[in-house]
Write an enzyme that holds these catalytic residues in place. Structure first.
Site, short mmCIF file in Angstrom:
data_model
loop_
_atom_site.label_atom_id
_atom_site.label_comp_id
_atom_site.label_asym_id
_atom_site.label_seq_id
_atom_site.Cartn_x
_atom_site.Cartn_y
_atom_site.Cartn_z
N GLU A 11 0.59 -3.16 -4.64
CA GLU A 11 1.74 -3.54 -3.81
C GLU A 11 1.76 -2.77 -2.48
O GLU A 11 2.81 -2.42 -1.94
CB GLU A 11 3.05 -3.41 -4.59
CG GLU A 11 3.01 -4.35 -5.81
CD GLU A 11 4.34 -4.69 -6.40
OE1 GLU A 11 5.35 -4.69 -5.67
OE2 GLU A 11 4.36 -5.01 -7.61
N ARG B 184 8.13 -3.14 -4.03
CA ARG B 184 7.80 -1.73 -3.78
C ARG B 184 8.88 -0.80 -4.33
O ARG B 184 8.58 0.34 -4.72
CB ARG B 184 7.54 -1.52 -2.28
CG ARG B 184 6.21 -2.13 -1.89
CD ARG B 184 5.96 -2.27 -0.39
NE ARG B 184 4.67 -2.94 -0.17
CZ ARG B 184 4.28 -3.44 0.99
NH1 ARG B 184 5.07 -3.38 2.04
NH2 ARG B 184 3.10 -4.03 1.09
#
Ligand code: CAA
Length: 429
Positions: free
Chosen positions: A411, A287
């Site tokens: 994600e 991330r």
């Protein structure tokens, strides 16, 4: 269509190729270096001279090699094998991986800077590089055995092979623990036999290896998920439908089908049932990369806005002299700079976590959430400032807008990031 299906040929040692690259492009590099060092703001972020040098190398590489082909790749959807190989030769495919496993052995700030610079030129390239670095390499580095690191990490980190990450299934995206694929230990206890369908696998059509998550004990739900390192060229693994996408069109995305795929027990990553924890740990790192990528595309769009607002005239003056445009410029700049601080903060948190072992989940989610929503805001406003020209394929503005959109989805969607942040703050699950 994706054309490449095979392993990379070995590249030059990283350092030698960086030196060669710089020597060849010395004059242009000098110009870019001057430009970047003049930007005093960069120094205020506490970046070292090495970080700035890396940033210069990557911007130089992205400007020369990637930006000129981005439009064509978007049109054709062709996988950019050649430039990904060059990125590998520069050490960008395993940025945080120790040299002994083929990586460049740099830190998370270096990784974030790389992602920003690559995404400024083309988000597709940054997606391929990001998944290789954080979703594949990080997981094996953190949880792999010595043999797994030598066998699978080294080729992927050095850019002689491509890595993928396979968590999502057709019926489980955000609810990642609810998967239908299965791995059963055979009678001899030597192999796990894997069956099922995985979806939305970045680099699925071209990757050599993937970290795959599947159920080894469905009764235990998330605690029954295990992780495996998969050789995607082995029998029993079929590369499925390639997704036709709105953006990041040169980043190949496909399904992976497993039909009695025999995975040797020694290729399990971590321990039986540890898969979900591995998947989440790896996504924390991933991330930060997506946040940096979002920042990169936002920067590219913002710079296009500034140029256009200075050059385009309406009612006898540059449109940048109108308050409504100035409001947009100020708002874009503020959100971009806030994203930059959050990206660097999350990168530093990951670096500290490496030393002290704590999680950095919340700051990674905050950075991803803010930067991806900023990327959407900035690319949308940039399109608006450009008016009809922003909607035209003659300029890269509409591509920035389409490419930025995925950063709010993959994600972990913005909704999942909000859920993660709030749960951690409240101490609830
Ligand atoms: N690090 C380590 N462990 C973690 C963790 C983290 N960040 N987050 C959760 N865990 C652990 C928990 O501690 C818990 O373990 P214990 O029971 O031992 O305490 C276990 O995992 C389960 O946690 P939760 O109860 O919170 O799990 P959940 O099912 O409620 O939901 C979720 C968790 C955050 C919603 C998670 O499912 C999630 O992040 N979903 C989004 C998935 C995602 O991002 N998918 C994208 C796939 S990759 C991709 O996009 C494609 C590509 O190629 C780019």
């Amino acid at each position: 269509m994706v054309q490449f299906q095979g392993r990379f040929t070995p590249q030059l040692p990283v350092l030698a190729s960086v030196i060669m690259y710089l020597a060849t492009n010395a004059r242009e590099s000098q110009r870019i270096k001057h430009e970047m060092l003049m930007d005093k703001a960069q120094l205020d972020y506490g970046l070292t001279a090495e970080h700035l040098q890396l940033q210069r190398i990557v911007r130089d590489f992205a400007t020369r090699e990637i930006a000129p082909i981005a439009e064509k790749l978007d049109e054709t959807g062709e996988f950019p094998l050649e430039t990904i190989q060059k990125a590998g030769a520069l050490g960008l495919m395993g940025i945080e991986v120790p040299e002994e496993y083929g990586g460049a052995e740099l830190d998370t700030l270096a990784y974030a800077l790389t992602m920003i610079e690559i995404a400024r030129a083309d988000v597709s390239h940054s997606t391929i590089i990001s998944v290789n670095n954080s979703l594949f390499c990080h997981g094996i580095l953190a949880f792999g055995t010595e043999e797994q690191k030598q066998r699978f990490l080294a080729p992927v980190a050095s850019g002689t092979a491509i890595g993928a990450y396979s968590l999502t299934e057709p019926m489980s995206g955000s609810d990642a623990g609810n998967m239908s694929s299965r791995a059963e230990l055979n009678d001899a206890g030597s192999h796990y036999i894997i069956n099922g369908r995985k979806s939305w696998v970045t680099s699925g059509p071209v990757a050599d290896y993937a970290v795959l998550f599947t159920m080894t004990d469905a009764n235990k739900k998330q605690k029954g998920i295990s992780a495996f390192i998969i050789d995607l060229q082995q029998d029993g693994c079929i590369r499925g439908k390639v997704e036709p996408k709105l953006g990041i069109r040169a980043s190949a995305t496909s399904e992976l089908l497993f039909e009695n795929y025999a995975c040797p027990v020694e290729n399990m990553l971590g321990t039986p049932g540890q898969g979900f924890q591995i998947a989440m740990t790896v996504l924390d790192a991933g991330r930060i990369g997506i946040a940096a990528q979002a920042l990169g595309v936002a920067e590219a769009a913002y710079e296009a806005s500034l140029s256009y607002a200075r050059e385009r005239h309406a009612f006898g003056q540059p449109i940048g002299s109108f308050q409504m445009i100035q409001h947009k410029v100020a708002e874009m700049k503020m959100r971009i700079e806030a994203s930059r601080l959050l990206v660097f903060h999350a990168a530093r948190a990951k670096m500290a976590a490496k030393e002290h072992g704590q999680r950095y989940t919340t700051v990674a989610s905050i950075a991803k959430l803010h930067a991806s929503e900023t990327a959407m805001y900035v690319t949308d406003e940039t399109l608006q400032i450009h008016g009809g020209m922003g909607y035209s394929k003659e300029l890269p503005v509409e591509r920035y807008y389409r490419d930025a959109r995925i950063t709010r989805i993959y994600e972990g969607t913005s909704e999942i990031q909000r859920m993660v942040i709030a749960r951690n703050e409240l101490g609830l699950r």
